[in-house]
Write a protein that holds these residues in place. Structure first.
Motif, short mmCIF file in Angstrom:
data_model
loop_
_atom_site.label_atom_id
_atom_site.label_comp_id
_atom_site.label_asym_id
_atom_site.label_seq_id
_atom_site.Cartn_x
_atom_site.Cartn_y
_atom_site.Cartn_z
N LYS A 1 0.87 -1.12 -0.01
CA LYS A 1 0.03 -0.03 0.03
C LYS A 1 0.76 1.24 -0.11
O LYS A 1 0.59 2.17 -0.68
N SER A 2 1.98 1.33 0.92
CA SER A 2 2.81 2.45 0.94
C SER A 2 3.44 2.71 -0.44
O SER A 2 3.48 3.84 -0.73
N LEU A 3 4.09 1.59 -1.09
CA LEU A 3 4.41 1.66 -2.37
C LEU A 3 3.50 2.21 -3.41
O LEU A 3 4.04 3.20 -4.14
N LYS A 4 2.48 1.71 -3.44
CA LYS A 4 1.33 2.15 -4.40
C LYS A 4 0.94 3.63 -4.17
O LYS A 4 1.09 4.27 -5.10
N GLU A 5 1.03 4.10 -3.03
CA GLU A 5 0.75 5.35 -2.50
C GLU A 5 1.78 6.45 -3.32
O GLU A 5 1.58 7.53 -3.84
N ALA A 6 2.86 5.73 -3.30
CA ALA A 6 4.15 6.59 -3.87
C ALA A 6 4.36 6.71 -5.45
O ALA A 6 4.82 7.44 -5.98
N ASP A 7 3.56 5.56 -5.75
CA ASP A 7 3.29 5.64 -7.38
C ASP A 7 4.68 5.85 -8.04
O ASP A 7 5.02 6.59 -8.88
N PRO A 8 5.67 4.95 -7.86
CA PRO A 8 7.03 4.82 -8.39
C PRO A 8 7.20 4.25 -9.66
O PRO A 8 6.43 3.28 -10.11
N ASP A 9 8.02 4.94 -10.54
CA ASP A 9 8.41 4.04 -11.97
C ASP A 9 9.50 2.93 -11.35
O ASP A 9 9.70 1.71 -12.04
#
Ligand code: GRF
Length: 211
Positions: free
Chosen positions: A75-83
């Motif tokens: 969830k935390s990674l998806k919130e950051a929306d990284p490439d």
């Protein structure tokens, strides 16, 4: 702009190398959008704060079971929306849900020349202890893409470092960091930001020449 999330657990010297490389222009067109640590006391979080980067702690200790932690990390990674996700001294096994969600977009720095001195039990200082006890004369570091198996995904960059007479694990670790890790990780991110990295059908990486 390449959006990068960096996962850390400890001192954050690799994170600092990335921060510095963005600042001095060695990495172009890239922004660290979030630093995530499993350890709330990680000095890496202080490095993120000093650089004005959002730092969050997602610790297994704060969840009743591993699945809840894994989902919170995702969830935390998806919130950051990284490439791109960069594991920089991250001491947590990356859960399958994260690998599935970001397949082909996660890289890791390992402090040895994969396939040597890698896999279960080979992390941090233990790697250098094994290198010395085996009597290896050369070691180094590897940046590789992350898949389900530990230290197993496509190798992107490697750099050799001499083992010297009288090295202790600590001295060798520092040399590998200075002469390899802190050079390779920023370079890997720069190449990815330039769109110069591809992985072929055999899982081998290819780096396009600089135009
Ligand atoms: C380094 O030895 C790195 O190779 C390994 O974790 C250690 C700590 O790195 N993956 P850092 O100082 O937290 O970046």
């Amino acid at each position: 702009m390449l959006r990068v999330a960096v996962c850390v657990s400890g001192g954050g010297t690799n994170l600092q190398a990335i921060i510095d490389a963005i600042k001095n222009g060695k990495i172009q067109n890239t922004q660290i959008v979030r630093v995530i640590s499993n350890n709330k006391n990680a000095y890496a979080l202080k490095r993120a704060e000093a650089a004005g980067i959002e730092g969050v702690c997602v610790s297994p200790r704060d969840f009743d079971n591993r699945e809840l932690f894994n989902n919170a990390l995702l969830k935390s990674l998806k919130e950051a929306d990284p490439d791109l996700i960069v594991l920089a001294g991250f001491m947590v096994a990356v859960p399958a849900c994260v690998i599935d969600a970001f397949r082909g977009r996660i890289i890791n720095i390992h402090p040895a020349l994969i396939p040597a001195f890698c896999g279960k039990g080979y992390y941090g200082l233990h790697v250098h202890e094994k290198v010395l006890s085996r009597g290896a004369k050369v070691t180094g570091a590897t940046v590789h893409f992350v898949d389900e198996d530990l230290d197993h995904g496509p190798i992107l960059l490697q750099k050799a470092v001499d083992v010297k007479e009288g090295d202790t694990p600590e001295v060798l670790q520092r040399r590998v960091m200075e002469e390899a890790e802190w050079i390779l990780l920023p370079r890997a991110i720069s190449l990815i930001a330039q769109g110069r990295v591809m992985i072929d059908e055999n899982g081998l990486t290819h780096i396009k020449e600089d135009e």
